[in-house]
Design an enzyme around this catalytic site. Structure first.
Site, PDB file in Angstrom:
ATOM      1  N   GLU A 114      54.232  21.151 -85.736  1.00 38.27           N
ATOM      2  CA  GLU A 114      52.920  20.604 -86.066  1.00 38.27           C
ATOM      3  C   GLU A 114      52.910  19.959 -87.451  1.00 38.27           C
ATOM      4  OE1 GLU A 114      49.647  23.368 -83.941  1.00 38.27           O
ATOM      5  OE2 GLU A 114      51.188  24.483 -85.015  1.00 38.27           O
ATOM      6  N   GLU A 134      53.862  29.057 -78.377  1.00 35.68           N
ATOM      7  CA  GLU A 134      52.794  30.009 -78.689  1.00 35.68           C
ATOM      8  C   GLU A 134      52.184  30.672 -77.459  1.00 35.68           C
ATOM      9  OE1 GLU A 134      52.498  27.162 -82.274  1.00 35.68           O
ATOM     10  OE2 GLU A 134      53.278  27.163 -80.238  1.00 35.68           O
TER      11      GLU A 134
END
Length: 269
Positions: A114, A134
């Site tokens: 990210e 995740e």
């Protein structure tokens, strides 16, 4: 060298470098590292002389994202506040005036991936591994992995990566616009240095204005995005004259060739 515990911060002339420094944990980001990263990024934001910021990872990895083990010590409110801090840091990086470069080797997953989405350039080794795992830890990404990522790779691939959670290689990351350049591990530093040299050869005012227009206009309809090119002065002119040094050099074949000698064939192989 600034005295941080979980990152290394170095300023060398107009170049600053932030290195994630928890190699024993694949440079996973705990709250202390997150706080230090935010402080370092704000330091760069205030530094008017800085022209390039490079992100690196210590050891043979970039950043594995959040330190999941630390989550077991969090209170109920911590995820909200931590996600807000992550998003603020990510947006600050994206809005920085200096050119930002992520030099990626090894693991680049979760928050590490990210963070690269906020950078202007990403150079990665062919052994780097990417992904958004995740979901297997019952976590929804908070740095832009389900939002900013879709603006690079599209909804279809972003859903696949987030809902399945598989890892993928550098070639795949390059194919979906996450990487500018894939290199051998031993060539990573040289490629970063070459890119820095090219960017420092540009007029910093032009770079600043172009980067601003690119970032702010990217998510707008074309008619709105075009407006970013009008209010700001489009050329890096000196006070009292319209013509720039670059315009004058364009009329001189030798000067024109000198200006273009590095950029003209860069990354064409």
């Amino acid at each position: 060298m600034t005295d941080y515990k979980k990152i290394l911060f170095e300023r060398n002339g107009v170049i600053s470098t932030i290195t994630f420094n928890r190699p024993e944990s694949h440079n996973a980001m705990d709250r202390e590292m997150s706080d230090e990263l935010q402080d370092a990024v704000r330091r760069v934001k205030r530094d008017r002389e800085c022209r390039v910021l490079i992100f690196r990872g210590a050891g043979d990895t970039f950043c594995a994202g959040d330190d999941i083990k630390e989550f077991l010590t969090w209170t109920d409110d911590d995820p909200y506040w931590q996600a807000r801090q992550y998003q603020e840091t990510a947006q600050t990086i994206e809005d920085l005036t200096p050119i930002t470069i992520a030099a990626v080797d090894g693991v680049c997953t979760g928050g590490g991936l990210e963070l690269t989405l906020t950078c202007d350039f990403v150079i990665a080794t062919d052994r780097s591994r990417w992904g958004m795992p995740e979901i297997d830890w019952d976590i929804t990404p908070g740095w832009g992995g389900v939002t900013r990522l879709a603006r690079f790779a599209g909804r279809r691939k972003t859903k696949e990566w987030n809902l399945i959670g598989q890892l993928f290689d550098a070639a795949t990351a390059e194919r979906y616009d996450l990487i500018n350049r894939v290199v051998q591990p031993e060539d990573l530093n040289a490629q970063v240095d070459a890119l820095v040299e090219v960017m420092l050869a540009k007029n910093p005012v032009t770079v600043r204005r172009s980067k601003f227009a690119l970032n702010k206009g990217a998510d707008l309809p074309l008619s709105g995005a075009m407006a970013f090119e009008i209010p700001i002065q489009p050329f890096a002119s000196k006070p009292g004259r319209f013509a720039t040094d670059g315009m004058e050099d364009f009329s001189d074949p030798a000067a024109r060739a000198e200006r273009r000698k590095v950029s003209k064939t860069f990354w064409q192989d």
